[in-house]
Design a protein around this motif. Structure first.
Motif, PDB file in Angstrom:
ATOM      1  N   HIS A 222       0.823  -1.202   0.000  1.00 19.43           N
ATOM      2  CA  HIS A 222       0.000   0.000   0.000  1.00 19.43           C
ATOM      3  C   HIS A 222       0.863   1.261   0.000  1.00 19.43           C
ATOM      4  N   ARG A 223       2.121   1.141   0.385  1.00 21.87           N
ATOM      5  CA  ARG A 223       2.998   2.316   0.397  1.00 21.87           C
ATOM      6  C   ARG A 223       3.163   2.894  -1.003  1.00 21.87           C
ATOM      7  N   GLU A 224       3.352   2.009  -1.971  1.00 24.69           N
ATOM      8  CA  GLU A 224       3.510   2.459  -3.361  1.00 24.69           C
ATOM      9  C   GLU A 224       2.258   3.203  -3.819  1.00 24.69           C
ATOM     10  N   GLN A 225       1.099   2.645  -3.512  1.00 28.38           N
ATOM     11  CA  GLN A 225      -0.154   3.272  -3.912  1.00 28.38           C
ATOM     12  C   GLN A 225      -0.358   4.609  -3.180  1.00 28.38           C
ATOM     13  N   THR A 226      -0.017   4.655  -1.911  1.00 29.54           N
ATOM     14  CA  THR A 226      -0.142   5.888  -1.137  1.00 29.54           C
ATOM     15  C   THR A 226       0.743   6.983  -1.720  1.00 29.54           C
ATOM     16  N   LEU A 227       1.979   6.647  -2.016  1.00 33.01           N
ATOM     17  CA  LEU A 227       2.904   7.617  -2.588  1.00 33.01           C
ATOM     18  C   LEU A 227       2.418   8.111  -3.947  1.00 33.01           C
ATOM     19  N   ARG A 228       1.915   7.186  -4.778  1.00 36.23           N
ATOM     20  CA  ARG A 228       1.422   7.571  -6.094  1.00 36.23           C
ATOM     21  C   ARG A 228       0.254   8.552  -5.966  1.00 36.23           C
ATOM     22  N   LEU A 229      -0.679   8.278  -5.051  1.00 41.95           N
ATOM     23  CA  LEU A 229      -1.817   9.178  -4.845  1.00 41.95           C
ATOM     24  C   LEU A 229      -1.360  10.538  -4.320  1.00 41.95           C
ATOM     25  N   PHE A 230      -0.376  10.531  -3.413  1.00 40.44           N
ATOM     26  CA  PHE A 230       0.138  11.784  -2.863  1.00 40.44           C
ATOM     27  C   PHE A 230       0.792  12.630  -3.961  1.00 40.44           C
TER      28      PHE A 230
ATOM     29  N   THR B 244       0.079  12.661  -7.028  1.00 46.10           N
ATOM     30  CA  THR B 244      -0.917  13.180  -7.969  1.00 46.10           C
ATOM     31  C   THR B 244      -1.732  14.311  -7.360  1.00 46.10           C
ATOM     32  N   GLY B 245      -1.425  14.691  -6.115  1.00 50.90           N
ATOM     33  CA  GLY B 245      -2.047  15.859  -5.518  1.00 50.90           C
ATOM     34  C   GLY B 245      -3.184  15.593  -4.550  1.00 50.90           C
ATOM     35  N   LYS B 246      -3.465  14.338  -4.251  1.00 51.90           N
ATOM     36  CA  LYS B 246      -4.543  14.049  -3.289  1.00 51.90           C
ATOM     37  C   LYS B 246      -4.082  14.421  -1.882  1.00 51.90           C
ATOM     38  N   ASP B 247      -5.029  14.920  -1.091  1.00 47.90           N
ATOM     39  CA  ASP B 247      -4.657  15.288   0.273  1.00 47.90           C
ATOM     40  C   ASP B 247      -4.586  14.036   1.147  1.00 47.90           C
TER      41      ASP B 247
END
Length: 172
Positions: free
Chosen positions: A152-160, A162-165
């Motif tokens: 989930h770290r990879e997905q969290t970083l990718r979302l961050f 892309t500008g998600k809070d």
């Protein structure tokens, strides 16, 4: 009360003995006849609360029901999209069912259940994730950050990136 009086143990101990006896002797919710439907199977899976690094012999396993074959749906998918698409659908279905029952399947579990090679299962999950990056296949590897699964770290970083809070990422 019978166990407490008959074995001279505390009420707490009697409740634990009763709980374990119900599980061991397949009574109540653990009864196969009350929980099974065509296409389903029983599986012993690792409890989702078990930490990484703990030897499997010391882990708590739970008996769960998995829907290996959803006959109508699987047949349509296989004829329309092929065997790989059917297998991916099965992976998603049984992984989510296991997770909903408080357990996590391993890649090895999926391999045995589906009669496929572990490498095939990993490839299917990786391909599916590349096509659906927002979907997490809940396996023990990615839920516990162990093994070769994508975490989930990879997905969290990718979302961050892309500008998600952070709150939206946490909810996701």
């Amino acid at each position: 009360n019978i166990i407490t009086a008959g074995s001279n143990c505390s009420e707490f101990e009697a409740k634990q003995i009763t709980k374990k006896a119900i599980e061991v002797f397949d009574l109540g919710e653990h009864s196969d006849s009350q929980r099974m439907f065509p296409g389903q199977m029983l599986w012993n899976a690792i409890d989702a609360t078990e930490p990484p690094g703990k030897p499997l012999s010391k882990c708590i396993f739970k008996r769960i029901v998995l829907t290996l074959h959803e006959i109508a749906e699987d047949t349509i998918i296989k004829h329309r999209d092929g065997s790989r698409a059917k297998r991916i659908r099965q992976i998603l279905r049984i992984s989510n069912e296991a997770y909903d029952q408080g357990t996590c399947l391993t890649i090895e579990d999926l391999s045995i259940i589906l009669g496929s090679d572990e490498k095939t299962i990993r490839t299917d999950i990786k391909r599916y994730r590349s096509e659906h990056p927002d979907v997490v296949v809940p396996t023990r590897g990615n839920k516990c950050d162990i093994g070769p699964g994508v975490t989930h770290r990879e997905q969290t970083l990718r979302l961050f990136l892309t500008g998600k809070d952070p709150e939206a990422i946490s909810m996701h």
